[in-house]
Motif scaffolding. Structure first.
Motif, PDB file in Angstrom:
ATOM      1  N   CYS A   1       0.850  -1.178   0.000  1.00  0.00           N
ATOM      2  CA  CYS A   1       0.000   0.000   0.000  1.00  0.00           C
ATOM      3  C   CYS A   1       0.893   1.237   0.000  1.00  0.00           C
ATOM      4  O   CYS A   1       1.830   1.321   0.791  1.00  0.00           O
ATOM      5  CB  CYS A   1      -0.901   0.012   1.227  1.00  0.00           C
ATOM      6  SG  CYS A   1      -1.852   1.538   1.387  1.00  0.00           S
TER       7      CYS A   1
ATOM      8  N   HIS B   1       0.176   4.033   1.128  1.00  0.00           N
ATOM      9  CA  HIS B   1      -0.085   4.854   2.312  1.00  0.00           C
ATOM     10  C   HIS B   1       0.250   4.148   3.617  1.00  0.00           C
ATOM     11  O   HIS B   1       0.357   4.773   4.650  1.00  0.00           O
ATOM     12  CB  HIS B   1      -1.563   5.258   2.365  1.00  0.00           C
ATOM     13  CG  HIS B   1      -2.085   5.781   1.073  1.00  0.00           C
ATOM     14  ND1 HIS B   1      -1.615   6.951   0.523  1.00  0.00           N
ATOM     15  CD2 HIS B   1      -3.002   5.286   0.202  1.00  0.00           C
ATOM     16  CE1 HIS B   1      -2.237   7.153  -0.629  1.00  0.00           C
ATOM     17  NE2 HIS B   1      -3.071   6.159  -0.848  1.00  0.00           N
ATOM     18  N   CYS B   2       0.334   2.817   3.546  1.00  0.00           N
ATOM     19  CA  CYS B   2       0.523   2.047   4.768  1.00  0.00           C
ATOM     20  C   CYS B   2       1.715   1.120   4.591  1.00  0.00           C
ATOM     21  O   CYS B   2       2.074   0.754   3.489  1.00  0.00           O
ATOM     22  CB  CYS B   2      -0.710   1.197   5.084  1.00  0.00           C
ATOM     23  SG  CYS B   2      -2.236   2.156   5.165  1.00  0.00           S
TER      24      CYS B   2
ATOM     25  N   CYS C   1      -5.805  -2.784   0.405  1.00  0.00           N
ATOM     26  CA  CYS C   1      -5.162  -2.572   1.703  1.00  0.00           C
ATOM     27  C   CYS C   1      -6.202  -2.766   2.799  1.00  0.00           C
ATOM     28  O   CYS C   1      -7.235  -2.113   2.787  1.00  0.00           O
ATOM     29  CB  CYS C   1      -4.573  -1.170   1.804  1.00  0.00           C
ATOM     30  SG  CYS C   1      -3.975  -0.789   3.471  1.00  0.00           S
TER      31      CYS C   1
ATOM     32  N   CYS D   1      -6.480   0.860   5.001  1.00  0.00           N
ATOM     33  CA  CYS D   1      -7.055   2.126   4.545  1.00  0.00           C
ATOM     34  C   CYS D   1      -7.997   1.934   3.369  1.00  0.00           C
ATOM     35  O   CYS D   1      -8.539   2.904   2.851  1.00  0.00           O
ATOM     36  CB  CYS D   1      -5.949   3.100   4.175  1.00  0.00           C
ATOM     37  SG  CYS D   1      -5.072   2.656   2.676  1.00  0.00           S
TER      38      CYS D   1
ATOM     39  N   TYR E   1      -7.342   1.264   0.428  1.00  0.00           N
ATOM     40  CA  TYR E   1      -6.756   1.603  -0.874  1.00  0.00           C
ATOM     41  C   TYR E   1      -6.879   0.398  -1.789  1.00  0.00           C
ATOM     42  O   TYR E   1      -6.627  -0.726  -1.364  1.00  0.00           O
ATOM     43  CB  TYR E   1      -5.286   1.990  -0.675  1.00  0.00           C
ATOM     44  CG  TYR E   1      -4.471   2.079  -1.940  1.00  0.00           C
ATOM     45  CD1 TYR E   1      -4.449   3.243  -2.699  1.00  0.00           C
ATOM     46  CD2 TYR E   1      -3.710   0.988  -2.375  1.00  0.00           C
ATOM     47  CE1 TYR E   1      -3.700   3.320  -3.859  1.00  0.00           C
ATOM     48  CE2 TYR E   1      -2.957   1.058  -3.535  1.00  0.00           C
ATOM     49  CZ  TYR E   1      -2.959   2.231  -4.276  1.00  0.00           C
ATOM     50  OH  TYR E   1      -2.215   2.307  -5.425  1.00  0.00           O
TER      51      TYR E   1
HETATM   52 ZN    ZN Z   1      -3.268   1.369   3.170  1.00  0.00          ZN
END
Ligand code: ZN
Ligand code: ADP
Length: 759
Positions: free
Chosen positions: A473, A475-476, A491, A494, A496
């Motif tokens: 991910c 973002h993560c 994900c 989040c 995603y």
């Molecule tokens: Zn994420």
């Protein structure tokens, strides 16, 4: 959220004058307002609001230079001399107080204990639906004006006008209803209003709320066996006791704990009092609800799918004392029962009793505090008690009652392990040969099968065998999971998602691999190997539609579904007598997480899912696939031996000062800018260390270090752990840091007291 909207709803009136101190005692209300750095604020109570303003009611008060009206909670009322000019309370939005003195005190305790704003706790204790009076509409009710009867006698009224007054004499009515009852149009009513014989008052009336399902036929109680009688006697002792106590009911799965709760509650109800039963949201199944409804009729069920209007309706019913029994998830611990006699908290080890956003309270500890304050007993029940509660029992703070046998002498199922280290090369799928054979045998015998795999999705990671690239991910700090239904890579933190790549995004290799087994892949494998058996998958992905959960369980109960597979959702609380086999696909999924409770979680999960079988005359067995059959948590679970697990685990906790030995606070600092977040975390750690320097021995401050999930939803995360024998010292240190460490823009931090989530 509602409050924020409300801020703009109220047009600010002309700024109220500051009332200068008069030297005489005045009535002063202390209120809690939502603000960044919270302070209690004092306001004058104007004479006309004297009877309405009391502790626990909501008020609207002018705030700041603009005197915009905000909602606040009155926490204290005193008559004293003000030492400075005060503004006045503007009005009181509710017709009755929302919280009584005890509840007010409880919310204060939560704010202090969990280091959060009192206002935030108050907002949690009073559901949004209640604050917004959801399901009511503003309405004008008409009533006879004061002295209307004498006045009317002296006047010449038409027959219709007299009929209107006669109808109103029975009680206040809305204009349309009044017209209907008096058999007239609106003319006579208007005339009477203009003559001053009818007064109008604004009020709110309930709109229809879907009625709770009709109470079932009352069923009579079961005949208790010896250990159930002993447990019930202990609760009765506690009900009569002075001081009443907390009981830890350690009963193996299927030992009949629920029947004990029900009969204890029946005693409470027959003495005219109320009871609250707290269960994890996941066990709030129709089956559980039905068991309480069938005995008590009027039961308020509080779960997360209620509409605001329904929640408000229940809240009012409970507050009026119209329902005797409240069954609900975590937040039902705040149910406004005026005559509470008992709190029961079932599956007390469940981590869902802890709220993972502010206020980060644990319903078990809040229940304990509430029971103490109300002078009533608390019953905690579990087949796998938390080590916190077990330790309290060992220390004599809780009374331990054991129910070591299942009802009607049904044996606990035999649990065997399958060593995946030996199986690996032989079979390619998720099912070992032995487990597959056991499924075949169970189906042939007419039984049903439960398969547990605590991982959603299809493949749990997507990796290129050519260059080693793994899809993460953006973002993560987490690998994306392949979901085959819509062929996405998702994900789990989040949400995603991207289309699952057909070739490696890095090197373009065509053979990118989807590996690791999630519930979707398990489902495909089970369907392929047992094509005649009806299979149902239960996980958060397949259970999104409202009612899907109860529909699925009903199909399984009827036998329409032969194999039920899913995540921990299927591990708990279900009572299906025809389940003769439980298979655990991989017992190790939680064993190696960087969490000091990893072993405890694993023990609980395996023990709980094992408890789903052997509940009927056919008996049952359990097969646990694992790479670590000798791990103490797994070994103890196969023996159904809680005491052995606790005896092995507690010394490890003690050696490291982990709960239940000593207290712990976890601080998580997060921000888009990693360096800024780290600098802030270092500042906090420094402050905390300095303020703890002179404190008792045995205090440790660890970190800052990157959190196990070092990035989530685009934010970098750092953690600081505080351990120590004295909870208060840790709390004070963190509160001090709150006051003095500035967090730069874009960096936030939270403090989690008695943390459950360590990732
Ligand atoms: Zn994420
Ligand atoms: P637990 O909550 O400990 O898992 P339950 O209360 O769900 O156990 O009881 C398991 C099953 O045994 C339920 O189907 C329940 O109706 C039944 N049961 C409980 N107590 C008795 C009893 N005294 N006699 C007969 N059946 C019982």
């Amino acid at each position: 959220m509602s409050i924020q909207r409300n801020l703009f709803e109220f047009a600010a009136p002309a700024p109220p004058p500051l009332t200068p101190p008069s030297g005489k005692p005045q009535r002063i209300a202390t209120v809690q307002v939502r603000r960044q750095r919270l302070q209690e604020l004092d306001y004058l109570v104007p004479d006309e609001l004297r009877s309405a303003v009391s502790p626990g009611c909501r008020v609207r008060v002018p705030l700041g230079r603009s005197n915009r009206l905000v909602e606040a909670y009155c926490v204290r009322v005193e008559d004293r001399v003000a030492d400075r000019p005060l503004k006045a309370v503007a009005d009181v939005p509710d017709s009755r107080g929302l919280l009584d003195a005890k509840m007010l005190q409880l919310t204060r305790w939560i704010a202090d204990y969990y280091l959060c704003e009192h206002h935030a706790v108050l907002e949690t204790a009073v559901p949004a639906g209640v604050r917004q009076r959801a399901g009511t509409r503003p309405s004008v009710l008409l009533r006879p004006a004061d002295g209307a009867a004498q006045q009317a006698a002296a006047m010449k009224l038409t027959a219709k006008q007299q009929a209107v007054l006669a109808a109103l004499a029975e009680g206040p009515l809305a204009a349309d209803e009044l017209a209907r009852r008096a058999g007239c149009g609106t003319g006579p009513i208007q005339k009477l209003r203009s003559l001053g014989l009818i007064a109008a008052e604004k009020t709110r009336v309930p709109t229809a709320v879907r009625p709770a399902e009709a109470p079932q036929v009352r069923q009579s109680h079961l005949q208790l066996n010896a250990s159930q009688r002993e447990a019930l006697a202990a609760v009765e002792d506690a009900l009569a006791g002075n001081p009443p106590s907390t009981i830890l009911l350690h009963g193996v799965t299927g030992s009949g704990k629920t029947e004990v709760y029900i009969q204890a509650i029946a005693k409470v109800v027959s003495s005219g009092r109320q009871a609250i039963v707290l269960v994890p949201e996941i066990s709030l199944t129709p089956q559980t609800v039905e068991r309480f409804r069938s005995r008590f009729g009027e039961v308020a069920v509080l779960h997360s799918h209620l509409s605001d209007a329904e929640r408000h309706h229940h809240w009012q019913q409970i507050a009026r004392g119209d329902v005797a029994v409240v069954v609900g998830a975590r937040s039902a611990v705040f149910a406004p029962t005026p005559r509470l006699g008992l709190i029961v908290l079932d599956e007390e080890h469940e981590s869902s009793f802890k709220q993972d956003s502010a206020p980060r309270y644990h319903a078990r500890d809040v229940a304990l505090a509430r029971a103490r304050a109300e002078g009533i007993p608390l019953v905690l029940g579990s087949a796998t008690p938390s080590l916190e509660s077990w330790r309290s029992a060992q220390l004599g703070q809780f009374r331990l009652i054991s129910m070591p046998h299942r009802v009607e002498a049904r044996p606990l199922p035999h649990v065997g392990t399958i060593d995946l280290r030996l199986e690996k090369s032989a079979s390619r799928g998720a099912l070992s040969r032995r487990l597959a054979q056991a499924i075949t045998a169970a189906l042939a015998d007419g039984g049903q099968v439960i398969l547990l795999l605590n991982r959603r999705g299809f493949a749990t990671h997507i990796q290129c065998p050519a260059c080693g690239f793994a899809l993460h991910c953006p973002h993560c700090d987490i690998a994306l999971t392949h979901h085959r239904t819509n062929h996405t890579a998702l994900c789990h933190y989040c949400d995603y998602q991207v289309p699952a790549p057909p070739v490696c995004p890095q090197c373009n290799f065509g053979g990118i691999r989807y590996s690791g087994v999630g519930t979707q892949k398990l489902e495909a494998e089970v369907r392929a190997r047992f094509p005649q058996a009806a299979v149902l998958r239960m996980d958060t992905d397949s259970m999104q539609a409202p009612g899907a959960h109860s529909k699925a369980l009903a199909a399984f109960r009827r036998g329409d579904v032969r194999i039920l597979l899913g995540t921990q959702m299927i591990a708990k609380g279900l009572d299906f007598p025809n389940v003769t086999l439980v298979g655990v696909i991989n017992a190790d999924t939680a064993l190696h997480l960087p969490d000091f409770r990893a072993a405890e979680r694993t023990f609980q999960l395996v023990t709980q899912v094992a408890g789903r079988t052997g509940r009927g005359p056919k008996g049952g067995r359990v097969l646990v696939q694992t790479f670590s059959p000798d791990h103490p948590a797994i070994a103890a679970a196969t023996q159904h031996d809680y005491a052995a697990f606790a005896a092995g685990e507690l010394p490890l906790r003690q050696a490291l000062g982990y709960p239940p030995f000593g207290s712990m606070i976890r601080i998580v600092v997060r921000g888009e800018n990693g360096a800024a977040a780290l600098a802030c975390a270092e500042g906090i750690a420094q402050h905390v260390r300095a303020s703890l320097a002179g404190a008792a021995a045995g205090i440790r401050v660890l970190g800052p270090a990157p959190a196990p999930f070092a990035r989530l939803r685009g934010l970098h995360r750092f953690q600081i752990h505080l351990h120590g024998p004295e909870a208060d010292a840790l709390r004070e240190a963190v509160a001090g840091a709150r006051r003095s460490v500035e967090s730069p823009d874009g960096v936030q931090w939270i403090a989690d007291v008695d943390p459950i989530d360590m990732l």
